[in-house]
Design a protein around this motif. Structure first.
Motif, PDB file in Angstrom:
ATOM      1  N   PRO A  79       0.838  -1.204   0.000  1.00  0.00           N
ATOM      2  CA  PRO A  79       0.000   0.000   0.000  1.00  0.00           C
ATOM      3  C   PRO A  79       0.873   1.255   0.000  1.00  0.00           C
ATOM      4  CG  PRO A  79      -0.764  -1.583   1.644  1.00  0.00           C
ATOM      5  CD  PRO A  79       0.552  -2.086   1.145  1.00  0.00           C
ATOM      6  N   ALA A  80       0.376   2.314  -0.610  1.00  0.00           N
ATOM      7  CA  ALA A  80       1.176   3.528  -0.803  1.00  0.00           C
ATOM      8  C   ALA A  80       1.753   4.061   0.499  1.00  0.00           C
ATOM      9  CB  ALA A  80       0.326   4.597  -1.487  1.00  0.00           C
ATOM     10  N   HIS A  81       0.953   4.053   1.563  1.00  0.00           N
ATOM     11  CA  HIS A  81       1.414   4.663   2.817  1.00  0.00           C
ATOM     12  C   HIS A  81       2.392   3.779   3.576  1.00  0.00           C
ATOM     13  CE1 HIS A  81      -1.860   2.010   4.034  1.00  0.00           C
ATOM     14  NE2 HIS A  81      -1.475   2.107   5.284  1.00  0.00           N
ATOM     15  N   LEU A  82       2.612   2.530   3.091  1.00  0.00           N
ATOM     16  CA  LEU A  82       3.516   1.612   3.786  1.00  0.00           C
ATOM     17  C   LEU A  82       4.747   1.253   2.969  1.00  0.00           C
ATOM     18  CD1 LEU A  82       0.960  -0.833   5.492  1.00  0.00           C
ATOM     19  CD2 LEU A  82       2.173   1.112   6.493  1.00  0.00           C
ATOM     20  N   ARG A  83       4.887   1.834   1.781  1.00  0.00           N
ATOM     21  CA  ARG A  83       6.072   1.512   0.976  1.00  0.00           C
ATOM     22  C   ARG A  83       7.347   1.896   1.709  1.00  0.00           C
ATOM     23  NH1 ARG A  83       3.126   3.523  -3.519  1.00  0.00           N
ATOM     24  NH2 ARG A  83       4.387   5.437  -3.463  1.00  0.00           N
ATOM     25  N   GLY A  84       7.355   3.045   2.367  1.00  0.00           N
ATOM     26  CA  GLY A  84       8.545   3.457   3.115  1.00  0.00           C
ATOM     27  C   GLY A  84       8.885   2.476   4.213  1.00  0.00           C
ATOM     28  N   LEU A  85       7.872   1.996   4.928  1.00  0.00           N
ATOM     29  CA  LEU A  85       8.088   1.029   6.005  1.00  0.00           C
ATOM     30  C   LEU A  85       8.656  -0.269   5.461  1.00  0.00           C
ATOM     31  CD1 LEU A  85       7.735   0.187   8.978  1.00  0.00           C
ATOM     32  CD2 LEU A  85       5.395  -0.505   8.405  1.00  0.00           C
ATOM     33  N   VAL A  86       8.101  -0.732   4.347  1.00  0.00           N
ATOM     34  CA  VAL A  86       8.564  -1.989   3.747  1.00  0.00           C
ATOM     35  C   VAL A  86      10.014  -1.869   3.295  1.00  0.00           C
ATOM     36  CG1 VAL A  86       8.267  -3.505   1.762  1.00  0.00           C
ATOM     37  CG2 VAL A  86       6.267  -2.789   3.073  1.00  0.00           C
ATOM     38  N   PHE A  87      10.392  -0.725   2.741  1.00  0.00           N
ATOM     39  CA  PHE A  87      11.779  -0.560   2.310  1.00  0.00           C
ATOM     40  C   PHE A  87      12.722  -0.418   3.493  1.00  0.00           C
ATOM     41  CE2 PHE A  87      10.304  -0.332  -1.935  1.00  0.00           C
ATOM     42  CZ  PHE A  87      11.407  -0.504  -2.754  1.00  0.00           C
ATOM     43  N   ALA A  88      12.225   0.075   4.605  1.00  0.00           N
ATOM     44  CA  ALA A  88      13.042   0.082   5.818  1.00  0.00           C
ATOM     45  C   ALA A  88      13.302  -1.345   6.276  1.00  0.00           C
ATOM     46  CB  ALA A  88      12.341   0.878   6.918  1.00  0.00           C
TER      47      ALA A  88
END
Length: 517
Positions: free
Chosen positions: A153-162
């Motif tokens: 999901p768009a709002h979790l892409r940053g979290l997933v890449f972390a």
């Protein structure tokens, strides 16, 4: 996104509702463990008597085992050359076969290369194995990152890449720790035991991928809309509200149809450099190449050797400590990545990395080879590692967000290939600067990378747009509209919002059969 524009993302903007997708993305990005593992292991091999007896020489002057500069360069850099070659093949392969088959093929190459490295004592065979392993690791990274970019999901892409960076850092810690445990073994087992770790993660991933869907956006580009809908449903929670699911599916369907229709029947290698896509391709290449342009390659792979040459005791132990601080940097970024703009993270990251390189370069210039300078080097290499891993995953993330859905693999593959080419240049040339048998600059090499990081800072300030919480379809709309980088953050994507609220009516948009390479 408090104070920002209304978003086109129809999903619930929380974490708990998307645990299933996050878990899948964690498995897909497990392959990044291999990359971190390789950097740590091979860097440690250069200071292992058991490895040097097989592939080095005995220095009568120093009465110790050593390794030739050329051999050192090839062992380290051939893996990077392999990633370069493999990344160039990403676009054509992906256009025909997709993301999952590429990850399976990467695992097969990994098994072959690892077996050769463990079994051989011949330098030529070792070089070939390093090259094959590079192709494998390059595909693991590139296809894994594209998959999670298109699935999360768009709002979790940053979290997933972390999380991706966490696994890369964990691989480095495990590699450094295992090297530390086997470094005193006088036989070839000193490096063969660590190399056996390369079998573990690909095996886990190969089995898990059987149960995962293909990327829904890739399926959409192939005109397989029913398969894409099924894949998206498998990625989302079983109790997702139907209006949320249909809204996201509609947005992906209508936007991807339009994107593919623009390039249908055309050569994607050419189209990625035409019109607005030129800007998108250049930005993707630039931000991904930040990894090689900030000096991380020579620090990551030569830390143990570098500290040993500099006369610092217990170099292996300090390498493990530095890698652990890298993992702490990723954990630190997880706490704020959903709340702080990506531009700010990148700006702070490259500035801090540049200042760290400058600090230990100045210290070595003022007082070379002293105990005080040694402590300064350890401190600032540790800080560099912390800040690098804090921002590094989001450079990969932005590079995958910028391209058009229709040729994301082509753009991302070229960008990754050029980044690995830059890494190769850093790894290949570093021995000339740091090796006492050559220029013997030691830590003064940091002056070059300080200047490079300052260039990255200026480039980010003027050209990198803000994409936090935006769907890939919103990002596409803003690029198509020619929105300046500074205005991305507050731009309202009315067309994409309309797509998210639309429902399939039949023949309103052009249908897509396939995308030509």
């Amino acid at each position: 996104m408090a104070g920002g524009p209304e978003l086109a993302n129809p999903l619930r903007l929380d974490v708990g509702s998307h645990k299933k997708c996050i878990a899948m993305c964690c498995i897909v990005t497990l392959a990044s463990f291999q990359y971190g593992l390789d950097y740590a292991l091979v860097g440690g091999f250069m200071a292992m008597p058991g490895f040097l007896r097989e592939f080095g020489y005995y220095n009568e002057t120093t009465k110790a085992w050593a390794i030739g500069t050329t051999v050192q360069q090839l062992i380290s850099s051939l893996m990077t050359i392999g990633t370069f070659v493999g990344s160039l093949l990403v676009g054509p392969y992906s256009a025909r076969f997709g993301r999952k088959p590429a990850l399976w093929l990467a695992a097969l190459l990994n098994f072959v290369a690892t077996s050769v490295m463990i079994g051989t004592t011949n330098l030529a065979a070792l070089y070939v194995a390093r090259f094959l392993l590079g192709i494998s690791v390059g595909w693991f990274l590139t296809f894994g990152q594209m998959y999670v970019n298109e699935a999360a999901p768009a709002h979790l892409r940053g979290l997933v890449f972390a999380i991706y960076q966490c696994q890369l850092s964990t691989g480095s810690i495990v590699g450094a720790a295992v090297d530390y445990g086997t470094k005193t073994i006088p036989t070839a087992n000193a490096y063969r035991i660590p190399l056996a770790l390369f079998y573990i993660v690909p095996t886990i991933q190969c089995v898990a991928l059987i149960f995962f869907p293909e990327s829904p956006r890739w399926l959409m580009t192939q005109g397989r809309e029913e398969d894409a809908a099924s894949a998206l449903r498998r990625l989302r929670s079983a109790d997702i509200a139907e209006d949320e699911f249909e809204g996201e599916l509609s947005e992906i369907r209508l936007s991807t149809r339009a994107q593919v229709h623009q390039v249908q029947g055309k050569q994607l290698w050419i189209e990625m450099w035409r019109g607005v896509n030129r800007r998108r391709s250049l930005l993707s290449i630039a931000i991904i190449c930040f990894h090689s342009a900030n000096g991380s390659s020579w620090i990551n792979i030569y830390t143990t050797y570098f500290l040993t040459v500099a006369g610092i005791a217990n170099a292996f132990g300090f390498s493990i400590m530095m890698t652990c601080f890298g993992l702490l940097g990723v954990f630190f970024s997880i706490a704020f990545v959903r709340h702080i703009d990506r531009r700010i993270i990148i700006l702070v990251g490259v500035a801090a990395c540049g200042l760290c390189q400058l600090a230990f370069a100045v210290a070595w210039t003022v007082s070379p080879g002293t105990a005080a300078t040694g402590r300064v080097m350890v401190a600032f290499i540790t800080m560099f590692t912390f800040f690098y891993t804090t921002y590094a995953p989001y450079a990969w993330l932005l590079g995958g967000e910028f391209p058009n859905n229709a040729f994301r693999a082509h753009t991302y593959g070229v960008a990754t290939a050029l980044n690995f080419l830059g890494n190769w240049m850093g790894v290949f040339t570093a021995p000339y600067f740091i090796n006492p048998a050559s220029l013997g600059w030691n830590a003064k090499y940091g002056y070059i990378w300080f200047g490079s990081n300052m260039i990255l800072f200026v480039f980010t300030w003027f050209f990198i747009p803000e994409t936090r919480d935006r769907t890939l379809e919103e990002i596409h709309e803003m690029f198509e509209a020619g929105v300046p980088a500074r205005e991305f953050k507050h731009y309202v994507c009315t067309d994409t919002q309309a797509m998210a609220h639309a429902r399939e009516k039949g023949a309103e948009e052009p249908q897509v059969e396939h995308v030509d390479v």
